[in-house]
Scaffold this motif. Structure first.
Motif, short mmCIF file in Angstrom:
data_model
loop_
_atom_site.label_atom_id
_atom_site.label_comp_id
_atom_site.label_asym_id
_atom_site.label_seq_id
_atom_site.Cartn_x
_atom_site.Cartn_y
_atom_site.Cartn_z
N SER A 1 0.85 -1.21 0.07
CA SER A 1 -0.07 -0.34 -0.06
C SER A 1 0.90 1.09 0.01
O SER A 1 0.76 2.32 -0.82
CB SER A 1 -1.01 0.16 1.37
OG SER A 1 -1.66 1.15 1.48
N ASN A 2 2.08 1.22 0.89
CA ASN A 2 2.74 2.44 0.79
C ASN A 2 3.63 2.66 -0.44
O ASN A 2 3.76 3.81 -0.70
CB ASN A 2 3.73 2.22 2.08
CG ASN A 2 2.95 2.24 3.42
OD1 ASN A 2 2.00 2.87 3.51
ND2 ASN A 2 3.73 1.78 4.24
N LEU A 3 3.90 1.31 -1.17
CA LEU A 3 4.46 1.67 -2.42
C LEU A 3 3.69 2.13 -3.44
O LEU A 3 4.34 2.99 -4.06
CB LEU A 3 5.17 0.13 -2.87
CG LEU A 3 5.93 -0.04 -4.22
CD1 LEU A 3 7.09 0.96 -4.09
CD2 LEU A 3 6.27 -1.41 -4.41
N TYR A 4 2.73 1.72 -3.54
CA TYR A 4 1.62 2.31 -4.24
C TYR A 4 1.47 3.88 -4.07
O TYR A 4 1.31 4.77 -4.92
CB TYR A 4 0.11 1.74 -4.32
CG TYR A 4 -0.09 0.41 -4.98
CD1 TYR A 4 0.54 0.09 -6.12
CD2 TYR A 4 -0.64 -0.62 -4.13
CE1 TYR A 4 0.53 -1.05 -6.71
CE2 TYR A 4 -0.59 -1.98 -4.80
CZ TYR A 4 -0.08 -2.07 -6.03
OH TYR A 4 -0.24 -3.50 -6.47
N ALA A 5 1.39 4.11 -2.86
CA ALA A 5 0.93 5.89 -2.36
C ALA A 5 2.26 6.52 -2.83
O ALA A 5 2.32 7.73 -3.29
CB ALA A 5 0.88 5.58 -0.93
N ALA A 6 3.69 6.01 -2.58
CA ALA A 6 4.80 6.62 -3.06
C ALA A 6 4.83 6.76 -4.50
O ALA A 6 5.43 7.92 -5.18
CB ALA A 6 5.86 5.81 -2.61
N SER A 7 4.30 5.88 -5.21
CA SER A 7 4.30 5.94 -6.81
C SER A 7 3.05 7.04 -7.27
O SER A 7 2.98 6.95 -8.52
CB SER A 7 4.14 4.69 -7.60
OG SER A 7 5.25 3.94 -6.74
N GLY A 8 2.24 7.32 -6.45
CA GLY A 8 1.28 8.02 -7.15
C GLY A 8 -0.03 7.30 -7.26
O GLY A 8 -1.12 8.03 -7.69
N ARG A 9 -0.06 6.19 -6.90
CA ARG A 9 -1.32 5.21 -7.24
C ARG A 9 -2.26 4.91 -6.15
O ARG A 9 -2.31 4.25 -5.44
CB ARG A 9 -0.88 3.75 -7.72
CG ARG A 9 0.23 3.84 -8.92
CD ARG A 9 0.73 2.54 -9.29
NE ARG A 9 0.07 1.60 -9.56
CZ ARG A 9 0.36 0.27 -9.96
NH1 ARG A 9 1.51 0.35 -10.24
NH2 ARG A 9 -0.57 -0.81 -10.15
#
Length: 597
Positions: free
Chosen positions: A496-504
């Protein structure tokens, strides 16, 4: 007697030597031995046997052997004394050598000889050879005794020998030995340590007179099986029982429950029990101290660890390898590397665990070069690394970013030391490659693994994907974790945090919603600090310690004060709120905010 010029003979010398053995006085023993030699009784078989028993009891192994070798006449007691002496010292090879010499001189070993011999192999943990000797004894037509059966059953506490233990239990019943306390205690241990706690409880309940050994067997069984609450419940029953005044918790009872809680990660309760033990005036043994050291290491309570170290010194337990290894582990994990190295270099007789603790400690703090240097020193001292050594070495390489060295040591495991990499080693090498950005190579390692990867291996790769913001590999990795059916809050939050860091943001919300639907909750991270012997805990989102209201009040007041003051001017002011005085001298606004945060 001597003052009246009455000389001792072959009957009085054995009595005096036995008294010396009971006193454990080496100097007095040597004086009496001199009298024996001066009066020519060293060749008396009864005197010689008592000399053997004396020197074995005071730990003078070499002297006992010389006395035995110089005996002109030996009887079965002489040989049995030597076998039992070596057994008591845990030297099964020495005991077996005497046994073979006895047979070569035409003397038939008796049941006492066999019991002592089997006991020596049990003490050394050499179960396969013990079973061969037991079979040989049975083929020679020897029956069983309560003591011999207790020795044999003790070797069946190992899970690999549980089936044999049940067979021996049948022999116990057929031979009518089940009501012997020593046998029943061994059976309780055997069933308990193999997880058959119902049988252990039944055997305990059938005992008419429950000794402290019986209670300790049951308490230890629950503790070693992971049931620390049940173990503590039995401990409390023992503590509150109205039986014999001699049947009360001793150091073995306390050590079992303390170690039980420590092994389950319930370190605070382990420390509380240790405090209770101290208040009960029970002197801790090396097992209890090593358990408490593990708790101090995991909780990072260095002050308490030093206190326990002082306790060990006062009770002369600091020479024990369990204590030494626990001290090194505690100091290294608490970041007190100077003290850890000091204990290590003062230790004359190091074992593999000692070296592993140092390697792991250096790696834990990112000192990869120190860890590898310690590894090579260990090899130079003649120690052969084991699986745990390479987990520590690979982990050290990962923490320090030593990619080339990590590959080298991973290959070295099998090539030079014939150690097959296990799941933990693959997790370490995947973590090492992933942290360095070599995600494709880490993925290839996972695909080539000879065993099924678990959530820890995939979790290491997923964490590396977050570091390098690689969503493609992350999605594939997450799919594998989901397929295992072992997804954890950590893995889902990472994704979830990885998606957020990528703007997804939509994908991030979807991952969190998936976790919520499956009932997976993330435990909030915690930090704690110890001030004046009181631990203050801080948690993400909220605080579980008192006093935060006062801190927030002061911060709000400071914020208001900064708004009405010209914070760009270099000036000082003193604020007094609720008896809390905070001085801020000549700081710019940014400096003040940074300092307060």
């Amino acid at each position: 007697m001597l003052s009246f010029s009455v000389l001792p003979d072959g009957f009085s010398f054995p009595l005096v030597l036995r008294a010396c053995a009971n006193l454990g006085d080496v100097g007095l023993s040597e004086i009496v031995h001199c009298h024996v030699v001066q009066m020519g009784f060293q060749y008396n078989v009864h005197v010689g046997n008592e000399l053997l028993a004396l020197y074995w009891k005071v730990g003078s192994v070499e002297v006992a052997r010389r006395v035995f070798d110089k005996m002109v006449v030996r009887n079965i007691i002489s040989w049995n004394s030597m076998v039992s002496g070596y057994a008591f010292c845990g030297d099964c090879d020495g005991a077996f050598g005497i046994f073979v010499g006895m047979e070569s001189e035409g003397l038939e070993p008796n049941l006492v000889t066999w019991t002592s011999l089997l006991s020596s192999f049990a003490r050394c943990g050499r179960g396969d050879e013990l079973w061969e000797l037991y079979d040989k004894m049975k083929r020679k037509g020897f029956g069983d005794s309560a003591e011999l059966l207790a020795v044999v059953i003790s070797m069946c506490a190992d899970r690999n020998a549980f089936c044999k233990g049940k067979m021996v239990h049948d022999s116990v019943v057929k031979g009518g030995f089940e009501n012997y306390t020593i046998v029943r205690n061994s059976l309780i241990c055997m069933y308990g340590k193999n997880g058959a706690l119902g049988e252990a409880e039944y055997l305990f309940s059938e005992l008419e007179a429950k000794s402290i050994v019986s209670w300790n067997a049951l308490i230890s069984s629950y503790a070693e099986s992971g049931f620390c609450d049940e173990s503590y419940e039995k401990f409390l029953q023992l503590e509150n029982s109205n039986g014999s005044p001699f049947v009360k918790p001793n150091v073995v009872s306390w050590s079992a429950v303390i170690g039980g809680f420590a092994s389950k990660g319930r370190y605070e309760e382990s420390l509380q029990l240790f405090r209770r033990m101290q208040l009960a005036k029970v002197v801790a043994n090396s097992i209890a101290i090593s358990s408490v050291m593990m708790a101090c290491a995991e909780l990072s309570v260095l002050r308490l660890g030093k206190e326990i170290h002082a306790h060990a010194l006062r009770n002369l337990a600091d020479w024990d390898m369990l204590v030494i290894n626990g001290l090194i582990n505690m100091y290294m994990k608490c970041g007190s590397l100077k003290e850890g190295k000091s204990v290590f270099y003062r230790t004359v007789r190091k074992d593999l665990i000692t070296w592993n603790a140092m390697i792991a400690g250096f790696g834990f703090h990112g000192l990869g070069s120190n860890a590898l240097s310690m590894f090579h020193d260990m090899i130079g001292e003649g120690f052969k690394p084991d699986e745990c050594t390479f987990v520590s070495v690979l982990s050290a390489c990962s923490h320090a970013g030593l990619v080339a060295q990590g590959r080298q040591y991973f290959d070295m495991m099998k090539r030079e030391f014939s150690i097959e990499p296990q799941i933990e080693h693959y997790a370490c090498i995947v973590d090492l490659l992933g942290r360095s950005g070599l995600l494709n190579e880490a993925s290839d390692i996972i695909k080539s693994m000879p065993m099924e990867p678990n959530a820890y291996v995939f979790g290491a790769l997923l964490n590396s994907c977050k570091i390098h913001k690689n969503t493609d590999v992350a999605e594939d990795t997450a799919a594998h974790i989901y397929s295992l059916g072992s997804e954890t809050s950590g893995s889902i939050m990472l994704l979830s945090n990885l998606y957020a860091a990528s703007g997804r943001w939509a994908d991030s919300a979807k991952a969190r919603l998936s976790a919520k639907e499956k009932g997976i909750k993330k435990l909030p991270g915690q930090s704690w600090i110890e001030v004046k012997k009181k631990v203050h805990i801080f948690s993400a989102g909220k605080s579980v310690n008192t006093g935060m209201e006062d801190i927030r009040t002061i911060l709000d007041t400071l914020g208001l004060q900064m708004e009405i003051m010209d914070c760009t001017q270099r000036e000082s002011f003193m604020l007094d709120t609720d008896n809390h005085k905070i001085s801020i001298h000549n700081m710019h606004e940014e400096c003040m905010l940074c300092e307060l945060s």
